[in-house]
Scaffold this active site. Structure first.
Site, PDB file in Angstrom:
ATOM      1  CG  PHE A  23      64.578 -46.701  55.331  1.00  0.00           C
ATOM      2  CD1 PHE A  23      64.662 -46.943  56.851  1.00  0.00           C
ATOM      3  CD2 PHE A  23      65.815 -46.371  54.808  1.00  0.00           C
ATOM      4  CE1 PHE A  23      65.898 -47.386  57.383  1.00  0.00           C
ATOM      5  CE2 PHE A  23      67.114 -46.731  55.484  1.00  0.00           C
ATOM      6  CZ  PHE A  23      66.899 -47.419  56.636  1.00  0.00           C
ATOM      7  NE  ARG A  68      56.222 -39.371  46.659  1.00  0.00           N
ATOM      8  CZ  ARG A  68      55.946 -39.139  47.783  1.00  0.00           C
ATOM      9  NH1 ARG A  68      56.435 -39.567  48.883  1.00  0.00           N
ATOM     10  NH2 ARG A  68      55.041 -38.157  48.229  1.00  0.00           N
ATOM     11  CB  CYS A  76      63.374 -36.228  57.722  1.00  0.00           C
ATOM     12  SG  CYS A  76      63.005 -37.812  58.404  1.00  0.00           S
TER      13      CYS A  76
HETATM   14  N1  SAH Z   1      60.337 -43.117  51.347  1.00  0.00           N
HETATM   15  C1  SAH Z   1      59.154 -43.174  52.042  1.00  0.00           C
HETATM   16  C2  SAH Z   1      59.152 -42.647  53.272  1.00  0.00           C
HETATM   17  C3  SAH Z   1      59.876 -43.451  54.287  1.00  0.00           C
HETATM   18  S1  SAH Z   1      59.540 -43.453  56.090  1.00  0.00           S
HETATM   19  C4  SAH Z   1      58.103 -42.406  51.085  1.00  0.00           C
HETATM   20  O1  SAH Z   1      58.461 -41.656  50.239  1.00  0.00           O
HETATM   21  O2  SAH Z   1      56.996 -42.644  51.092  1.00  0.00           O
HETATM   22  C5  SAH Z   1      60.461 -44.365  56.859  1.00  0.00           C
HETATM   23  C6  SAH Z   1      60.373 -45.928  56.654  1.00  0.00           C
HETATM   24  O3  SAH Z   1      61.380 -46.689  57.307  1.00  0.00           O
HETATM   25  C7  SAH Z   1      58.972 -46.256  57.332  1.00  0.00           C
HETATM   26  O4  SAH Z   1      58.003 -46.932  56.348  1.00  0.00           O
HETATM   27  C8  SAH Z   1      59.452 -47.348  58.468  1.00  0.00           C
HETATM   28  O5  SAH Z   1      58.524 -48.488  58.604  1.00  0.00           O
HETATM   29  C9  SAH Z   1      60.740 -47.765  57.955  1.00  0.00           C
HETATM   30  N2  SAH Z   1      61.926 -48.302  58.901  1.00  0.00           N
HETATM   31  C10 SAH Z   1      62.165 -47.775  60.101  1.00  0.00           C
HETATM   32  N3  SAH Z   1      63.301 -48.163  60.457  1.00  0.00           N
HETATM   33  C11 SAH Z   1      63.511 -49.401  59.791  1.00  0.00           C
HETATM   34  C12 SAH Z   1      64.588 -50.204  59.578  1.00  0.00           C
HETATM   35  N4  SAH Z   1      65.588 -50.435  60.456  1.00  0.00           N
HETATM   36  N5  SAH Z   1      64.488 -51.003  58.735  1.00  0.00           N
HETATM   37  C13 SAH Z   1      63.659 -50.914  57.630  1.00  0.00           C
HETATM   38  N6  SAH Z   1      62.787 -50.339  57.711  1.00  0.00           N
HETATM   39  C14 SAH Z   1      62.628 -49.222  58.581  1.00  0.00           C
END
Ligand code: SAH
Length: 399
Positions: free
Chosen positions: A231, A215, A343
């Protein structure tokens, strides 16, 4: 003490100090191991190999506590291991620079800290623990006491609700372990930025601590850029991109709750709010729609959930990764940057790189890798436990 004697040749992984024994490797059991109780692992010839926690219901039948025949597994053992893990998180190792403050870290990273099945994260003055194996569950009370003793904190919240508990024959359990129910969401600081973390219902223990340094990396790439954070969850990358001087950030997630906390986190760090917008929906669909509308961005972040927990799902996962990376390359302006992650334990770094390369090829885009990223150093990887290295990321520059 009950013993598990292994089939001939099945001691090899233990001799390399890999901490797992699968049920198929066990020749016979002497005594009656209780779930999570301690057993000795013996070679077919009867030699001592390791002392381990037994999971009678799991495919991973035993997880090693110690390879030292003279070390007993008792309260002092856990005090030593937990103390070792806490000491390994010195500010130097964690990569914090001068004047930079963070108060949220992973304190214990399971197998990689010699404590299979135990995850402990620290969020300001609250600990959040996950007991994910029968062995960790067996020692839950003493582990809880030792954690409080060694950190000097008073609050531990339990999030033993990960799917893997089911494989161990353990029910899901969530709630305060010690201390008052913390006020959730609680506030943490990460690299001088504020975040609200919902430890009760958030993903994992509430926040993706493994992305901490990545980040910060995005913060350094964002100045003057139009950013798309796919995401976004509760806005880890979004807030950093804004703090780094992004011209605009659009955050995408399918979860309304995550997006709402994301907006709160943006507001907490003030003055960036007008440069931020968010959109709820499926990233796969939204990226297609943006492509059809010929939209473009300077910096795209892809941090999807785990598509392939194990190698068996790798092929299906590969299609998912290829799809979003291809679309992301199409939305990227020349001179733009894609920061893309996986991941999935079932997709290793070389395979992930191949998938991203073929996505660029099919998108008709020329790109180069500027940097390989991985999990933050408070998520260490034991040399004998490659499964511990699950997060891989690439910073790609579109030529
Ligand atoms: N980048 C974030 C962590 C991402 S976790 C950080 O640094 O904190 C993955 C995320 O993807 C979750 O919030 C989940 O709600 C979302 N997600 C899962 N499948 C998805 C999809 N098909 N479209 C949009 N969001 C999705």
């Amino acid at each position: 003490m009950p013993t598990l004697t292994l089939k001939p040749g099945r001691e090899k992984s233990l001799l390399r100090r890999h901490p797992w024994i699968f049920s198929g490797a066990v020749e016979h059991v002497d005594g009656v191991p209780e779930p999570g109780g301690t057993v000795d692992l013996l070679s077919f010839k009867g030699d001592f190999l390791a002392r381990a926690a037994c999971s009678p219901q799991s495919q991973i039948r035993a997880r090693v506590w110690t390879f030292d025949p003279s070390e007993s597994v008792d309260v002092d053992f856990f005090r030593r291991r937990i103390s070792r893990a806490i000491h390994a998180r010195s500010p130097l190792l964690l990569g914090e620079g001068p004047g930079v403050r963070s108060d949220a870290f992973r304190l214990i990273h399971a197998e990689s800290d010699g404590l299979p099945g135990l995850i402990v994260d620290r969020y300001a003055d609250t600990l959040v623990a996950q007991f994910l194996s029968a062995g960790a569950e067996f020692w839950r009370e003493p582990i809880t006491n030792i954690l409080l003793e060694l950190t000097g904190l008073t609050k531990i919240y339990e999030r033993s609700d990960a799917d893997v508990r089911e494989l161990e024959g353990l029910p899901s359990r969530v709630g305060p372990l010690r201390g008052a129910i913390p006020h959730s969401p609680l506030a943490i600081t990460e690299h001088n930025l504020k975040f609200l973390v919902n430890i009760e219902t958030g993903h994992k223990t509430g926040f993706y601590l493994d992305q901490r340094l990545n980040r910060q990396r995005v913060r350094g790439l964002a100045e003057g850029q139009e950013v798309l954070d796919c995401f976004c969850y509760t806005g880890g990358f979004t807030v950093n991109a804004l703090a780094g001087g992004a011209k605009s950030v659009l955050s995408l997630d399918s979860s309304a709750d995550a997006l709402s906390l994301c907006r709160e986190n943006v507001a907490l760090n003030t003055s960036f709010v007008t440069r931020h917008s968010s959109l709820e929906g499926d990233v796969f669909h939204i990226l297609r729609k943006f492509r059809d509308e010929a939209r473009s961005f300077d910096l795209v972040i892809l941090d999807p959930p785990k598509f392939a927990p194990t190698a068996a799902q790798a092929e299906k996962a590969a299609r998912g990764y290829k799809d979003i990376n291809l679309l992301a390359f199409k939305l990227l302006r020349p001179g733009g940057i894609l920061v893309t992650f996986s991941c999935s334990g079932g997709v290793d770094a070389p395979l992930f790189q191949k998938i991203v390369a073929s996505a660029a090829l099919d998108a008709g885009v020329e790109a180069q890798i500027m940097e390989h990223l991985s999990q933050a150093p408070d998520h260490p990887v034991a040399l004998n436990f490659p499964e511990g290295a699950y997060l891989k990321g690439l910073v790609c520059y579109r030529i």
